[in-house]
Design an enzyme around this catalytic site. Structure first.
Site, PDB file in Angstrom:
ATOM      1  N   CYS A  15      66.920 -66.999  32.144  1.00  0.00           N
ATOM      2  CA  CYS A  15      66.404 -66.268  33.309  1.00  0.00           C
ATOM      3  C   CYS A  15      67.163 -64.961  33.536  1.00  0.00           C
ATOM      4  O   CYS A  15      68.344 -64.863  33.245  1.00  0.00           O
ATOM      5  CB  CYS A  15      66.555 -67.113  34.562  1.00  0.00           C
TER       6      CYS A  15
ATOM      7  N   ARG B  53      66.516 -61.694  26.548  1.00  0.00           N
ATOM      8  CA  ARG B  53      67.214 -62.946  26.841  1.00  0.00           C
ATOM      9  C   ARG B  53      66.303 -64.160  26.676  1.00  0.00           C
ATOM     10  O   ARG B  53      66.785 -65.289  26.654  1.00  0.00           O
ATOM     11  CB  ARG B  53      67.749 -62.909  28.276  1.00  0.00           C
TER      12      ARG B  53
ATOM     13  N   TRP C 108      62.919 -68.712  32.545  1.00  0.00           N
ATOM     14  CA  TRP C 108      62.948 -69.577  31.358  1.00  0.00           C
ATOM     15  C   TRP C 108      62.952 -70.988  31.908  1.00  0.00           C
ATOM     16  O   TRP C 108      63.919 -71.410  32.547  1.00  0.00           O
ATOM     17  CB  TRP C 108      64.216 -69.286  30.564  1.00  0.00           C
TER      18      TRP C 108
ATOM     19  N   ASN D 172      68.881 -67.717  39.216  1.00  0.00           N
ATOM     20  CA  ASN D 172      69.274 -68.170  37.864  1.00  0.00           C
ATOM     21  C   ASN D 172      70.152 -69.398  38.039  1.00  0.00           C
ATOM     22  O   ASN D 172      70.919 -69.479  38.997  1.00  0.00           O
ATOM     23  CB  ASN D 172      70.123 -67.117  37.156  1.00  0.00           C
ATOM     24  N   GLY D 173      70.080 -70.320  37.103  1.00  0.00           N
ATOM     25  CA  GLY D 173      70.949 -71.494  37.172  1.00  0.00           C
ATOM     26  C   GLY D 173      70.198 -72.704  37.701  1.00  0.00           C
ATOM     27  O   GLY D 173      68.966 -72.758  37.654  1.00  0.00           O
TER      28      GLY D 173
ATOM     29  N   GLU E  99      74.316 -71.325   8.786  1.00  0.00           N
ATOM     30  CA  GLU E  99      73.882 -70.178   9.596  1.00  0.00           C
ATOM     31  C   GLU E  99      72.575 -69.590   9.038  1.00  0.00           C
ATOM     32  O   GLU E  99      71.681 -69.220   9.800  1.00  0.00           O
ATOM     33  CB  GLU E  99      75.013 -69.136   9.629  1.00  0.00           C
TER      34      GLU E  99
ATOM     35  N   LYS F  58      69.124 -69.302  11.130  1.00  0.00           N
ATOM     36  CA  LYS F  58      68.387 -68.041  11.308  1.00  0.00           C
ATOM     37  C   LYS F  58      66.921 -68.236  10.919  1.00  0.00           C
ATOM     38  O   LYS F  58      66.017 -67.786  11.624  1.00  0.00           O
ATOM     39  CB  LYS F  58      68.967 -66.912  10.435  1.00  0.00           C
TER      40      LYS F  58
ATOM     41  N   GLU G 258      65.126 -70.372  13.549  1.00  0.00           N
ATOM     42  CA  GLU G 258      64.985 -69.696  14.836  1.00  0.00           C
ATOM     43  C   GLU G 258      63.823 -68.716  14.852  1.00  0.00           C
ATOM     44  O   GLU G 258      63.072 -68.654  15.821  1.00  0.00           O
ATOM     45  CB  GLU G 258      66.261 -68.908  15.170  1.00  0.00           C
TER      46      GLU G 258
ATOM     47  N   HIS H 285      73.200 -87.020  -2.727  1.00  0.00           N
ATOM     48  CA  HIS H 285      73.301 -88.159  -1.819  1.00  0.00           C
ATOM     49  C   HIS H 285      72.135 -88.216  -0.835  1.00  0.00           C
ATOM     50  O   HIS H 285      72.249 -88.825   0.223  1.00  0.00           O
ATOM     51  CB  HIS H 285      74.630 -88.120  -1.060  1.00  0.00           C
TER      52      HIS H 285
ATOM     53  N   LYS I  44      68.764 -65.910  24.690  1.00  0.00           N
ATOM     54  CA  LYS I  44      69.962 -65.242  24.159  1.00  0.00           C
ATOM     55  C   LYS I  44      71.237 -65.822  24.752  1.00  0.00           C
ATOM     56  O   LYS I  44      72.261 -65.923  24.096  1.00  0.00           O
ATOM     57  CB  LYS I  44      69.868 -63.756  24.499  1.00  0.00           C
TER      58      LYS I  44
HETATM   59  C1  G6P Z   1      71.899 -69.406  22.207  1.00  0.00           C
HETATM   60  C2  G6P Z   1      71.616 -68.198  21.338  1.00  0.00           C
HETATM   61  C3  G6P Z   1      72.359 -68.329  20.014  1.00  0.00           C
HETATM   62  C4  G6P Z   1      73.845 -68.519  20.265  1.00  0.00           C
HETATM   63  C5  G6P Z   1      74.108 -69.714  21.196  1.00  0.00           C
HETATM   64  C6  G6P Z   1      75.555 -69.737  21.664  1.00  0.00           C
HETATM   65  O1  G6P Z   1      71.337 -70.549  21.655  1.00  0.00           O
HETATM   66  O2  G6P Z   1      70.228 -68.082  21.089  1.00  0.00           O
HETATM   67  O3  G6P Z   1      72.175 -67.147  19.243  1.00  0.00           O
HETATM   68  O4  G6P Z   1      74.500 -68.729  19.050  1.00  0.00           O
HETATM   69  O5  G6P Z   1      73.307 -69.601  22.369  1.00  0.00           O
HETATM   70  O6  G6P Z   1      75.759 -68.588  22.434  1.00  0.00           O
HETATM   71  P1  G6P Z   1      77.131 -67.883  22.685  1.00  0.00           P
HETATM   72  O7  G6P Z   1      76.797 -66.744  23.614  1.00  0.00           O
HETATM   73  O8  G6P Z   1      78.031 -68.884  23.345  1.00  0.00           O
HETATM   74  O9  G6P Z   1      77.664 -67.413  21.380  1.00  0.00           O
END
Ligand code: G6P
Length: 609
Positions: free
Chosen positions: A2, A27, A74, A99-100, A482, A486, A489, A505, A604
């Site tokens: 949010c 975000r 969100w 927010n929250g 990672e 990616k 995502e 395995h 984000k």
């Molecule tokens: C969200 C973002 C990710 C990020 C994760 C942790 O899921 O989409 O890209 O890695 O949060 O966020 P941080 O700000 O703690 O690195």
């Protein structure tokens, strides 16, 4: 996640609010809305989907007014819908953006329903609007009503509140979720992220937890958690509105991938001496603390967790210190044994991830030597609550999928390892050679980015697939994790990563012509082992995409596509090998036509649990 923006000005605020919402889009969100006060009337417009949908509705029926609040939502409580979108109102006399989470909202909703309040949404936010209204009914003015209402809320939240009964002020509350005040000339603003306000100001006050602010055009009053007036420092931001532009790039993500040489150079800036990391890069008192460290515990989420996995291999491999890594959302809820003389390291690009913050807060009561945060946002909660800080200087990252924030985290974590190494007997010649390699890293990253075009071609092999397997060994296994994250995502292709030795395995059973296997294969002492793993895939007709700095050793054929990555010292090689996997995910997503910068369901900065 949010986003909040609010404004009080002598000019109409609708364009400021809409532009602010656009700048918060990165975000992640599912609906947006805005409320303004025009004379003695409160007007609201909301829409599901993109901010553009809301902007179109407002273009058809513009809202006048010099005071307003707006929000991108969100969904947490209640599905994405217009009824659940903010602002939420009580009797057209109170409007709230939030927010929250209000944890005790069910109980308050019950009490307010009994008092005759009607609920038009499934959100916890509507409780806030009605509770403030209830306090006003008891005779309180807006500011006191907000104070009295927030005393009844449990949870972490940030609020923006307006009421036509007080058409000259905007009330802002910070309790666990970020909120800043932007200072203009005879106009003031609030936002959950300074990005939203960069077109109108570069001067900010960061509210502290428990602060309540009364924001008028010319004046600003902040009360602390005890209700006493306080002055908070004004910060001049070095960022400009243009720093959130895509420039020549089709997506923010591609721009940010290409910004990595510069971002890494900035993260190294002022931290490297001729043959060692400079003294005190973690701030005053850090060297004394580092000298006492006998073990390290790393906590993080998502991409930052993967950076932590690489760092643990550096800390154990270079320094011989025990180092554990755990996702913060698990750590915070389990009983754990604290290792002797253990330093806690949290990693977060945003510094506001609820699980990482909660894990840090819990760990602080458990006898760690101290806490270090590796973070990209200077005023974030994590930075403020940690004893020591090592900032990454990636600049704002807009694409939801983290790229330059990750590589700068890796660089900061290697700097951290070298700082720690000064007190842990790290061989000076080895340290000096790592410093040299770090200095050369931005140039090497530039060379790795030349793979952009060949990887774009290679991505055609992935775009029509439903699954993919990533393999790596040692420090390149977290890079495989990672790479898989990616791809998931942004392209929505199911991807998994395995340490290559584990292939036999289980995952080998999945390998056939429809299961591309992406391999991170640097030329190191594990290459021969890795080659045997590749044979296992070849023998089952799998399509191999191999990234290596020793293409000859791998032998391309019709089903083995080998791309050459610049060769670098093995300790730094995970950083270089990150680049091709980012590009592969990006180009695959573009071919699939997904929303690269704002992938579905993701945010984000995840400020709720
Ligand atoms: C969200 C973002 C990710 C990020 C994760 C942790 O899921 O989409 O890209 O890695 O949060 O966020 P941080 O700000 O703690 O690195």
């Amino acid at each position: 996640m949010c986003g909040i923006i609010g404004a009080i000005a002598q000019r109409p605020v609708e364009p400021i609010l809409i532009e602010g919402l656009r700048r918060l889009e990165y975000r992640g969100y599912d609906s947006a809305g805005l409320a303004v006060i025009d004379g003695s009337e409160l007007h609201r417009q909301r829409a599901v989907g993109k901010v553009e949908q809301l902007a179109q509705r407002l273009a058809e029926a513009p809202l006048a007014g010099h005071l307003g609040i707006a929000h991108t939502r969100w969904a947490t409580h209640g599905k994405p819908s217009e009824a659940n979108a903010h602002p939420h109102l009580s009797e057209d006399r109170v409007a709230v953006v939030h927010n929250g989470i209000i944890e005790n909202y069910a109980e308050l909703r019950e009490q307010l329903t009994q008092k005759g309040y009607h609920f038009a949404s499934d959100t916890d936010t509507e409780v806030i609007a009605h509770q403030i209204m209830e306090e006003m009914r008891q005779g309180l003015q807006l500011l006191d009503a907000v104070r009295s209402a927030t005393a009844k809320f449990k949870g972490a939240y940030a609020l923006g509140v307006i009421s036509p009964t007080c058409p000259d002020r905007l009330i802002a509350v910070r309790q666990g979720s970020p909120l800043v005040i932007g200072l203009g000339i005879s106009e003031h603003f609030i936002a959950s992220d300074i990005q939203a306000l960069l077109p109108v100001t570069q001067r900010f006050i960061y509210l502290e937890n428990g602060d309540l602010a009364e924001v008028c055009g010319d004046t600003l009053r902040i009360l602390d958690a005890q209700g006493s007036p306080v002055d908070r420092p004004v910060h001049q931001s070095g960022l400009s509105a243009g720093s959130a532009d895509r420039g020549q790039f089709r997506h923010f993500m591609l721009k940010e991938i290409h910004e990595q040489p510069q971002a890494v150079a900035e993260t190294l800036e002022g931290r490297l001496g001729t043959d060692a990391v400079l003294d005190g890069i973690l701030g005053p008192g850090s060297e004394e603390l580092l000298a006492r460290v006998r073990s390290v515990q790393i906590l993080a989420c998502g991409t930052s967790y993967h950076a932590g996995l690489v760092a643990s291999l550096w800390i154990e491999g270079l320094l011989g210190l025990p180092c554990r890594v755990e996702v913060a959302s698990e750590f915070r809820y389990r009983r754990h044994a604290v290792m002797p003389d253990c330093l806690l390291v949290t990693i977060s690009q945003s510094g506001e991830t609820a699980d990482t913050l909660a894990a840090l807060r819990r760990a602080k009561t458990e006898g760690y030597l101290g806490s270090v945060s590796v973070c990209n946002v200077p005023e974030s909660s994590l930075v403020r609550e940690s004893d020591l800080v090592l900032m990454t200087h990636a600049g704002p990252e807009i694409g939801v999928a983290s790229t330059k924030a990750f590589t700068t985290q890796l660089v900061a974590l290697l700097l951290f390892t070298l700082s720690l190494g000064r007190h842990q007997g790290l061989d000076a010649t080895l340290a000096a050679s790592l410093v040299d390699h770090l200095r050369a890293l931005p140039k090497m990253l530039e060379r790795a980015l030349e793979l952009d075009a060949p990887i774009e071609q290679l991505s055609t092999l992935l775009a029509d697939k439903h699954n993919a397997l990533f393999l790596g060994r040692g420090g390149h296994y977290p890079i495989a994790l990672e790479g898989a994250l990616k791809l998931k995502e942004i392209s929505y292709i199911h991807a998994e990563a395995y340490p290559a030795g584990e292939l036999k395995h289980g995952p080998l059973a999945l390998v056939d012509a429809d299961m591309p296997v992406i391999v991170v294969a640097p030329n190191n002492r594990l290459l021969e082992k890795l080659k045997s793993n590749l044979q296992e895939v070849r023998a089952r007709g799998g399509e191999l995409l191999v990234f290596t700095d020793d293409p000859e050793a791998l032998g391309a054929d019709a089903h083995t596509h080998v791309l050459s990555v610049p060769s670098i010292d093995d300790w730094l090689s995970p950083i270089i090998h990150t680049i091709p996997l980012q590009l592969l995910a990006y180009h695959t997503a573009v071919l699939k036509g997904t929303d690269v910068d704002q992938p579905r369901n993701l945010a984000k900065s995840v400020t709720v649990e």
